[in-house]
Design a protein around this motif. Structure first.
Motif, short mmCIF file in Angstrom:
data_model
loop_
_atom_site.label_atom_id
_atom_site.label_comp_id
_atom_site.label_asym_id
_atom_site.label_seq_id
_atom_site.Cartn_x
_atom_site.Cartn_y
_atom_site.Cartn_z
N TRP A 64 28.58 143.82 -37.85
CA TRP A 64 27.82 142.61 -38.16
C TRP A 64 28.69 141.58 -38.87
N GLU A 65 28.58 140.34 -38.43
CA GLU A 65 29.16 139.18 -39.12
C GLU A 65 30.65 139.34 -39.42
N LEU A 66 31.41 139.71 -38.40
CA LEU A 66 32.86 139.73 -38.57
C LEU A 66 33.37 138.32 -38.81
N GLU A 67 34.44 138.19 -39.60
CA GLU A 67 35.08 136.88 -39.76
C GLU A 67 35.57 136.41 -38.39
N SER A 68 35.67 135.10 -38.23
CA SER A 68 36.03 134.52 -36.93
C SER A 68 37.35 135.08 -36.42
N GLU A 69 38.36 135.19 -37.30
CA GLU A 69 39.66 135.70 -36.86
C GLU A 69 39.54 137.14 -36.39
N ARG A 70 38.78 137.96 -37.13
CA ARG A 70 38.60 139.36 -36.74
C ARG A 70 37.86 139.46 -35.41
N MET A 71 36.88 138.61 -35.23
CA MET A 71 36.12 138.62 -33.98
C MET A 71 37.02 138.30 -32.80
N THR A 72 37.85 137.29 -32.96
CA THR A 72 38.75 136.87 -31.88
C THR A 72 39.76 137.94 -31.53
N LEU A 73 40.26 138.62 -32.56
CA LEU A 73 41.33 139.60 -32.36
C LEU A 73 40.81 141.03 -32.15
N LEU A 74 39.49 141.21 -32.09
CA LEU A 74 38.93 142.56 -32.01
C LEU A 74 39.51 143.38 -30.85
N PRO A 75 39.66 142.83 -29.63
CA PRO A 75 40.25 143.66 -28.56
C PRO A 75 41.66 144.16 -28.88
N LEU A 76 42.48 143.29 -29.49
CA LEU A 76 43.83 143.70 -29.84
C LEU A 76 43.82 144.72 -30.97
N LEU A 77 42.98 144.50 -31.96
CA LEU A 77 42.88 145.44 -33.08
C LEU A 77 42.39 146.80 -32.60
N ALA A 78 41.45 146.80 -31.66
CA ALA A 78 40.95 148.05 -31.11
C ALA A 78 42.05 148.79 -30.35
N GLY A 79 42.86 148.04 -29.59
CA GLY A 79 43.97 148.67 -28.88
C GLY A 79 44.96 149.32 -29.84
N LEU A 80 45.25 148.61 -30.93
CA LEU A 80 46.15 149.17 -31.94
C LEU A 80 45.55 150.40 -32.59
N ALA A 81 44.23 150.40 -32.78
CA ALA A 81 43.56 151.55 -33.38
C ALA A 81 43.63 152.77 -32.47
N VAL A 82 43.42 152.58 -31.18
CA VAL A 82 43.51 153.69 -30.24
C VAL A 82 44.93 154.25 -30.23
N ARG A 83 45.89 153.36 -30.20
CA ARG A 83 47.29 153.80 -30.18
C ARG A 83 47.63 154.58 -31.46
N GLN A 84 47.18 154.09 -32.61
CA GLN A 84 47.44 154.79 -33.88
C GLN A 84 46.77 156.15 -33.89
N ALA A 85 45.51 156.23 -33.44
CA ALA A 85 44.79 157.50 -33.44
C ALA A 85 45.48 158.52 -32.55
N LEU A 86 45.92 158.09 -31.37
CA LEU A 86 46.61 159.02 -30.47
C LEU A 86 47.96 159.45 -31.04
N GLU A 87 48.62 158.53 -31.72
CA GLU A 87 49.89 158.89 -32.34
C GLU A 87 49.69 159.94 -33.42
N GLN A 88 48.57 159.84 -34.16
CA GLN A 88 48.25 160.85 -35.17
C GLN A 88 48.02 162.22 -34.53
N MET A 89 47.63 162.21 -33.25
CA MET A 89 47.42 163.46 -32.53
C MET A 89 48.69 163.89 -31.79
N GLY A 90 49.81 163.18 -32.04
CA GLY A 90 51.08 163.56 -31.44
C GLY A 90 51.34 162.99 -30.06
N MET A 91 50.63 161.91 -29.71
CA MET A 91 50.75 161.34 -28.36
C MET A 91 51.19 159.89 -28.43
N LYS A 92 52.33 159.61 -27.85
CA LYS A 92 52.86 158.25 -27.88
C LYS A 92 52.32 157.44 -26.69
N THR A 93 51.84 156.23 -27.00
CA THR A 93 51.29 155.37 -25.97
C THR A 93 51.79 153.94 -26.16
#
Length: 255
Positions: A64-93
């Motif tokens: 709810w009510e993300l700041e405008s910058e966060r809203m705009t960058l949400l797809p990129l931030l989500a991609g970075l989050a997936v990559r970080q999570a997989l790296e924590q599981m030992g998988m490079k992407t």
């Protein structure tokens, strides 16, 4: 339905994004909904998301009510989050602009996860929905039968010596939630742009752009501050946005 605090687990649903759209008014910030199967899952530009029941991690978060910058960058931030999570599981992407997560095997890149972010106004408040699908256990034959020649799963790419059962799935979901909340809270726009640029295989090469009834090639120069892709054609810069076009490699999906 299994419901925990701010978390809803479903056996099957049309789409986790659609579920949150329908029920957003009654749900708190950062609600997660996850399902074993989506009967009408979708990707960017209206594409259908293909999954086999129980073989994918399918989840969406409501913000709810993300700041405008966060809203705009949400797809990129989500991609970075997936990559970080997989790296924590030992998988490079790596990441392919604007919403694909890739893993390398057999000398090429395969799509192993996708992201779809949407927003709408609900009772005067802005709701952002971040949907993430990660292919866990499907075979290459499954993707080929669906006409998805560039898709693969974590089991196919990283399978040797790894158990992709329920424990793995639960741990990956925890890592993903933590990474997504961290990116949204503690990473500013310029940091996100730089981090994304460093792991985005789309950049600094000639790519094929398809959309708005046109198909042409251009040089992918950089990620703009708003997350769009800056390209060059005939010595002129222009910007393409994720909701308007598809960007692929010259010869293959990512290469």
């Amino acid at each position: 339905m299994n419901r925990q605090e701010n978390r809803i687990f479903l056996q099957s649903v049309d789409s986790t994004n659609e579920y949150l759209k329908r029920n957003a008014v009654d749900l708190p910030d950062r609600t997660l909904v996850a399902a074993k199967h989506q009967s009408a899952g979708k990707g960017r530009l209206g594409r259908k998301w293909q999954d086999k029941e129980g073989d994918s991690l399918l989840c969406s978060w409501l913000f709810w009510e993300l700041e405008s910058e966060r809203m705009t960058l949400l797809p990129l931030l989500a991609g970075l989050a997936v990559r970080q999570a997989l790296e924590q599981m030992g998988m490079k992407t790596a990441l392919k602009w604007s919403n694909d997560v890739l893993a390398q095997s057999d000398g090429r890149w395969w799509k192993v996860a996708g992201i779809l972010c949407e927003s709408r106004i609900v009772n005067g408040r802005r709701a952002a929905i971040c949907g993430i699908g990660i292919n866990l256990r499907q075979s290459r034959e499954f993707f080929e039968s669906c006409g998805l020649e560039d898709a693969s799963s974590l089991a196919e790419v990283f399978g040797k010596g790894t158990d992709f059962g329920q424990d793995f799935e639960q741990k990956l979901l925890e890592e993903l939630s933590q990474a997504l909340f961290y990116k949204l809270t503690d990473v500013n726009g310029e940091q996100a742009r730089q981090e994304y640029s460093n792991c985005c295989i789309t950049l600094h090469k000639t790519v094929k752009i398809d959309g708005n009834g046109q198909q042409f090639c251009a040089y992918a120069k950089e990620i703009a501050p708003d997350g769009s892709l800056v390209c060059i054609k005939d010595e002129k810069e222009f910007v393409v946005r994720a909701g308007e076009v598809s960007v692929r490699g010259i010869d293959r999906y990512a290469q």
